[in-house]
Scaffold this active site. Structure first.
Site, short mmCIF file in Angstrom:
data_model
loop_
_atom_site.label_atom_id
_atom_site.label_comp_id
_atom_site.label_asym_id
_atom_site.label_seq_id
_atom_site.Cartn_x
_atom_site.Cartn_y
_atom_site.Cartn_z
N TYR A 140 0.84 -1.19 0.00
CA TYR A 140 0.00 0.00 0.00
C TYR A 140 0.88 1.24 0.00
O TYR A 140 1.31 1.73 1.03
CB TYR A 140 -0.93 0.02 1.21
CG TYR A 140 -1.88 -1.14 1.30
CD1 TYR A 140 -2.15 -1.97 0.20
CD2 TYR A 140 -2.54 -1.43 2.49
CE1 TYR A 140 -3.02 -3.03 0.29
CE2 TYR A 140 -3.43 -2.49 2.59
CZ TYR A 140 -3.65 -3.30 1.49
OH TYR A 140 -4.52 -4.36 1.60
N GLY A 167 -23.98 -2.00 -3.70
CA GLY A 167 -24.57 -2.14 -5.02
C GLY A 167 -26.02 -1.70 -5.09
O GLY A 167 -26.44 -0.72 -4.48
#
Length: 290
Positions: free
Chosen positions: A70, A220
């Site tokens: 990261y 979603g």
């Protein structure tokens, strides 16, 4: 169990003991989004990144998940800047085995010498003498799994790693990994809208292995206006994201969600999800809505 302190809402998520001896509050924090775009380079606002980490701990988070890739290493260095010296109950988990060549570019590298190098660098960047949970970020198909995990076992025997985990594995791969090392955690993509790793979760629950869902807040179509998540959120006076996290916490006692964000306001919102309790009917309705 003692009641959670109102200023530390993450405590309401309950605890799980990694490897049977390392307790953490189940709602943690994932530090991937602290970096620049494409999980590459420095963040636009490093000071806010530091505030996010400190606020997460203030809110009762005792489990922070990061990785050498990261940034690379940007997330680990920010964690040290913000939180070192670490509180006694804070567990920093990191990962190795994924190399970076640029923004959005991820390539598994499982050569033993590379994994050792990265673990040593993570120790340095985090300011630790021992990493409480070190995870193989991805299995490298070009290297025998016994060589990859075998190196982590050696680091464990040397006292540089306390516990070993794996990421993005099938049930069969997890079983194979457990023949080589004592695996205490598995980190797979899993959320209310994407439960393709259900079999891995079920296996982890049977074996009392921590299941760390990455990308835990994907909602979603469920969160569309008038949709099931939107409706349930309004009933609880909560956000769809909070309901999605509450669903995960309810789904299994081995579930350790690690929602990540680069903003303090979102950390506060996410952590408050630990106090949201779903009824049996609400839990079942959300599960069936997908």
């Amino acid at each position: 169990m003692n009641a959670p302190h109102p200023s530390r809402p993450a405590e309401a998520s309950g605890t799980f003991a990694l490897g049977g001896d390392l307790p953490v509050n189940r709602l943690g924090y994932g530090a991937m989004q602290l970096t620049g775009p494409g999980i590459w380079g420095e963040p636009k606002d490093p000071a806010e990144a530091v505030r996010v980490l400190r606020r997460a701990v203030e809110l009762g988070v005792t489990f922070i998940d990061t990785a050498d890739s990261y940034g690379p290493f940007v997330s680990e260095r920010l964690i040290r800047e913000a939180l070192h010296p670490y509180a006694d109950d804070l567990v920093i988990a990191t990962k190795g085995g994924y190399t970076r060549c640029g923004p959005g570019d991820w390539r598994p590298v499982g050569r033993p010498e590379y994994l050792r190098q990265q673990a040593e660098l993570s120790l340095r960047h985090l300011g630790l003498e021992r990493i409480d949970l070190y995870q193989l970020h991805r299995i490298d198909a070009q290297v025998p799994l016994a060589d990859q995990l075998g190196e982590l076992v050696l680091l464990q025997q040397e006292g540089k790693i306390r516990h070993i985990g794996v990421s993005e594995v099938t049930v069969q791969q997890l079983k194979e990994a457990r023949k080589i090392a004592d695996i205490v955690s598995v980190q797979n993509l899993y959320n209310l809208a994407n439960r393709r790793a259900e079999d891995v979760l079920e296996y982890a629950e049977r074996e009392n292995i921590a299941f760390i869902p990455w990308f835990p807040i994907a909602t979603g179509e469920l969160a569309r206006p008038g949709g099931p998540l939107d409706a349930a959120a309004k009933e609880h006076g909560a956000s769809p994201s909070q309901l999605a996290l509450a669903w995960l916490l309810r789904r299994s006692p081995v579930m350790l969600p690690i929602p990540g964000t680069s903003r303090v306001a979102h950390v506060e919102e996410n952590t408050a999800a630990a106090a949201v309790t779903l009824t049996d009917e609400e839990f079942a309705a959300l599960a069936k809505a997908v």
